[in-house]
Design an enzyme around this catalytic site. Structure first.
Site, PDB file in Angstrom:
ATOM      1  N   HIS A 162       0.799  -1.224   0.000  1.00  0.00           N
ATOM      2  CA  HIS A 162       0.000   0.000   0.000  1.00  0.00           C
ATOM      3  C   HIS A 162       0.833   1.276   0.000  1.00  0.00           C
ATOM      4  O   HIS A 162       0.296   2.358  -0.113  1.00  0.00           O
ATOM      5  CB  HIS A 162      -0.939   0.039   1.202  1.00  0.00           C
ATOM      6  CG  HIS A 162      -0.225   0.286   2.501  1.00  0.00           C
ATOM      7  ND1 HIS A 162       0.450  -0.695   3.159  1.00  0.00           N
ATOM      8  CD2 HIS A 162      -0.062   1.407   3.229  1.00  0.00           C
ATOM      9  CE1 HIS A 162       0.988  -0.201   4.255  1.00  0.00           C
ATOM     10  NE2 HIS A 162       0.704   1.078   4.329  1.00  0.00           N
TER      11      HIS A 162
HETATM   12  C1  UD1 Z   1      -2.130   5.256   6.165  1.00  0.00           C
HETATM   13  C2  UD1 Z   1      -0.858   5.672   6.884  1.00  0.00           C
HETATM   14  C3  UD1 Z   1       0.199   4.575   6.691  1.00  0.00           C
HETATM   15  C4  UD1 Z   1      -0.333   3.236   7.115  1.00  0.00           C
HETATM   16  C5  UD1 Z   1      -1.599   2.930   6.333  1.00  0.00           C
HETATM   17  C6  UD1 Z   1      -2.152   1.591   6.739  1.00  0.00           C
HETATM   18  C7  UD1 Z   1      -0.353   8.098   6.940  1.00  0.00           C
HETATM   19  C8  UD1 Z   1       0.521   9.145   6.399  1.00  0.00           C
HETATM   20  N1  UD1 Z   1      -0.279   6.898   6.334  1.00  0.00           N
HETATM   21  O1  UD1 Z   1      -1.847   5.253   4.776  1.00  0.00           O
HETATM   22  O2  UD1 Z   1       1.317   4.894   7.494  1.00  0.00           O
HETATM   23  O3  UD1 Z   1       0.645   2.235   6.853  1.00  0.00           O
HETATM   24  O4  UD1 Z   1      -2.539   3.978   6.621  1.00  0.00           O
HETATM   25  O5  UD1 Z   1      -3.270   1.199   6.054  1.00  0.00           O
HETATM   26  O6  UD1 Z   1      -1.073   8.349   7.881  1.00  0.00           O
HETATM   27  N2  UD1 Z   1      -8.976   4.890   1.648  1.00  0.00           N
HETATM   28  C9  UD1 Z   1     -10.200   4.275   1.523  1.00  0.00           C
HETATM   29  N3  UD1 Z   1     -10.816   3.877   2.671  1.00  0.00           N
HETATM   30  C10 UD1 Z   1     -10.297   4.071   3.898  1.00  0.00           C
HETATM   31  C11 UD1 Z   1      -9.049   4.717   4.014  1.00  0.00           C
HETATM   32  C12 UD1 Z   1      -8.402   5.095   2.874  1.00  0.00           C
HETATM   33  O7  UD1 Z   1     -10.707   4.065   0.450  1.00  0.00           O
HETATM   34  O8  UD1 Z   1     -10.918   3.678   4.914  1.00  0.00           O
HETATM   35  C13 UD1 Z   1      -8.268   5.294   0.413  1.00  0.00           C
HETATM   36  C14 UD1 Z   1      -8.585   6.700   0.014  1.00  0.00           C
HETATM   37  O9  UD1 Z   1      -8.619   6.739  -1.387  1.00  0.00           O
HETATM   38  C15 UD1 Z   1      -7.401   7.490   0.495  1.00  0.00           C
HETATM   39  C16 UD1 Z   1      -6.286   6.481   0.387  1.00  0.00           C
HETATM   40  O10 UD1 Z   1      -6.880   5.219   0.640  1.00  0.00           O
HETATM   41  O11 UD1 Z   1      -7.180   8.645  -0.235  1.00  0.00           O
HETATM   42  C17 UD1 Z   1      -5.182   6.717   1.327  1.00  0.00           C
HETATM   43  O12 UD1 Z   1      -5.633   6.780   2.689  1.00  0.00           O
HETATM   44  P1  UD1 Z   1      -4.760   7.593   3.793  1.00  0.00           P
HETATM   45  O13 UD1 Z   1      -5.393   7.445   5.129  1.00  0.00           O
HETATM   46  O14 UD1 Z   1      -4.475   8.939   3.300  1.00  0.00           O
HETATM   47  O15 UD1 Z   1      -3.365   6.855   3.772  1.00  0.00           O
HETATM   48  P2  UD1 Z   1      -2.998   5.309   3.703  1.00  0.00           P
HETATM   49  O16 UD1 Z   1      -2.353   5.053   2.377  1.00  0.00           O
HETATM   50  O17 UD1 Z   1      -4.148   4.463   4.103  1.00  0.00           O
END
Ligand code: UD1
Length: 366
Positions: free
Chosen positions: A208
Site C-alpha cells: 500500500h
Molecule cells: C495510512 C498511513 C500509513 C499506514 C496505512 C495503513 C499516513 C501518512 N499513512 O496510509 O502509514 O501504513 O494507513 O493502512 O497516515 N482509503 C479508503 N478507505 C479508507 C481509508 C483510505 O478508500 O478507509 C483510500 C482513500 O482513497 C485514500 C487512500 O486510501 O485517499 C489513502 O488513505 P490515507 O489514510 O491517506 O493513507 P494510507 O495510504 O491508508
C-alpha cells in the site's frame, strides 16, 4: 485516577491501542480511558471490522476526517480534536505509531500543554520522503513520554538529544494483540475460503505504500515477481483500497486476473481473518511496518518490498529481509527464504507491553 484519551485513526493503530485500553479497563481504579477515533480510515473493512475483532469499545468520539491531502487530513484532525481535549482536560493523551492522526493529535496537545505519550516511539527509517518518517520525528519531539518497542529506538532518540528520562523501553504492544488473538483466529475459515486449507503451502502479499503503488513501474516489477513466486506456490493478495484504485487506474487488473488462481487478489481482511491467513503462510511479502513485526513474532519468513526499514530489529533479531522492488532480487530472496527460514525474538515482545505502558504513565505522573 488518570484520565487518558487514547487516539486511533488508521488501520495499524487499532491493534496497538486495543491491549492498552483493555488493560486500563482492567485497572479501573487507576485509569479512566477514553477512545477517540479520528476517522482517517473509515471503510468498514479498514476500521469497524477491527473494533469488532479486537473487542475495542465504541469510540467516545468519532471525528470523521476521512481522506484528503496530507495537509487537509492533518489540519482536519487538529481542528476536530482540539475542542475535545479542551472539554475533557485529560491527564494524558496517548498516541500510537506514525500516521497523520498521530502527529496531528500530538501537536494539538503540545500546544495546549496537555501531556502526550507516544507508543512506538523512536523508530527511524532515515528516509524523509516517507510521510510516516516526518510524523515519527515530529511526534517524538513533541511527546512527554516516549514508549519504545526496541533498544534501537532508544538509541535513535538519545542521538536526537531527547533526554533519557522521557524514554521508556516497554516492548512491542502490537505483539500483545497478536498473542491475545491467535486462538480466536482459529475460528476463522479464511484459509478454506481462499482454497489454501490444511496442508497447502502458500504466500501472502500486502502492498500500500505510495512509493510502491502510486507509480506504474514498481507495481509492475512487483507483479512480475509475484508471477514467478506464484508458479512455485499460490499467493494471496489482500489489497488496500489505495492499491485497488491504482491497479484499476494503470489498467493492471486484467494482468492480475490472468494470474489467478496462482495469484488471488482479495479485499482487505479484518484482523482475525488476516491473522489466520498469514500465520499459516510459508512466506510474506509486504511493504507494511507492522507485518514485519508480526511475522518476526511468529517466525514466518518476511520479504520487505522497500529500500529501508524503521524496524531493523526485525532483520537483526527476526525473519525480515529488505529486498526493494527489483523483480529478480525479490524472486531470488523468496526462494532463499523458503529454503532457509530463520527464527529468533526481540526482547520484550512478550505480550505484556500494555501493562508496562500503564506503569510508565503512572510513574511519570508523580
Ligand atoms: C495510512 C498511513 C500509513 C499506514 C496505512 C495503513 C499516513 C501518512 N499513512 O496510509 O502509514 O501504513 O494507513 O493502512 O497516515 N482509503 C479508503 N478507505 C479508507 C481509508 C483510505 O478508500 O478507509 C483510500 C482513500 O482513497 C485514500 C487512500 O486510501 O485517499 C489513502 O488513505 P490515507 O489514510 O491517506 O493513507 P494510507 O495510504 O491508508
Amino acid at each position: 485516577m488518570l484520565k487518558v484519551i487514547n487516539v486511533v485513526g488508521a488501520r495499524p493503530n487499532f491493534m496497538k491501542v486495543a491491549p492498552i485500553v483493555e488493560a486500563m479497563r482492567r485497572r479501573a481504579t487507576e485509569f479512566a480511558p477514553m477512545v477517540v477515533h479520528t476517522g482517517q480510515h473509515y471503510d468498514a473493512r479498514m476500521s469497524e471490522a477491527f473494533f469488532r475483532d479486537l473487542a475495542l469499545p465504541e469510540p467516545d468520539a468519532y471525528l470523521g476526517v476521512g481522506s484528503g491531502s496530507h495537509a487537509e487530513q492533518t489540519a482536519a484532525v487538529m481542528q476536530r480534536f482540539e475542542p475535545i481535549v479542551v472539554a475533557e482536560k485529560p491527564d494524558w493523551v496517548l498516541v500510537v505509531g506514525d500516521v497523520n492522526s498521530t502527529l496531528a493529535c500530538a501537536l494539538v496537545c503540545a500546544k495546549l500543554g496537555v501531556r502526550v505519550a507516544h507508543v512506538e516511539a523512536g523508530l527511524r527509517s532515515r528516509d524523509r520522503t516517507m510521510p510516516e518518517e516526518l510524523n515519527r520525528l515530529l511526534t517524538d519531539q513533541l511527546s512527554d513520554l516516549l514508549l519504545t518497542p526496541s533498544p534501537d529506538a532508544d538509541e535513535n532518540l538519545l542521538a536526537e538529544n531527547i533526554p533519557r528520562e522521557r524514554i521508556r523501553f516497554v516492548g512491542n504492544v502490537m505483539i500483545d494483540s497478536l498473542y491475545a488473538q491467535l486462538e480466536h483466529a482459529n475460528r476463522s475459515r479464511i484459509r478454506e475460503e481462499l482454497g489454501v486449507g490444511r496442508g497447502t503451502d502458500y504466500a501472502v502479499v500486502t502492498l500500500h505504500r505510495p512509493s510502491n503503488v502510486d507509480e506504474r513501474a514498481p507495481l509492475e516489477r512487483i507483479l512480475s515477481a509475484l508471477e514467478q513466486i506464484g508458479a512455485r506456490l499460490p499467493v494471496i493478495f489482500p489489497a488496500h483500497p489505495r492499491t485497488l484504485c491504482r491497479l484499476e487506474e494503470f489498467g493492471l487488473m486484467e494482468r492480475v486476473a490472468a494470474l489467478a488462481p496462482r495469484l488471488r487478489l482479495v479485499e482487505p481482511l479484518a484482523y482475525l481473518d488476516f491473522l489466520r491467513l498469514f500465520s499459516g503462510a510459508k512466506l510474506i511479502l509486504t511493504d507494511s511496518g507492522g507485518i514485519q513485526e508480526e511475522t518476526t513474532a511468529l517466525s514466518i519468513p518476511c520479504l520487505t518490498l522497500r529500500e529501508n526499514t524503521e524496524r531493523p530489529i526485525t532483520i537483526t533479531h527476526g525473519t525480515n529481509r529488505l529486498v526493494g522492488t527489483d523483480t529478480a532480487t525479490i524472486t531470488a530472496a523468496a526462494f532463499d527464504a523458503l529454503a532457509n527460514p530463520r527464527e529468533s525474538l526481540p526482547p520484550l515482545w512478550d505480550g505484556q507491553a500494555a501493562d508496562r505502558i500503564l506503569n510508565a504513565l503512572l510513574e511519570k505522573q508523580d
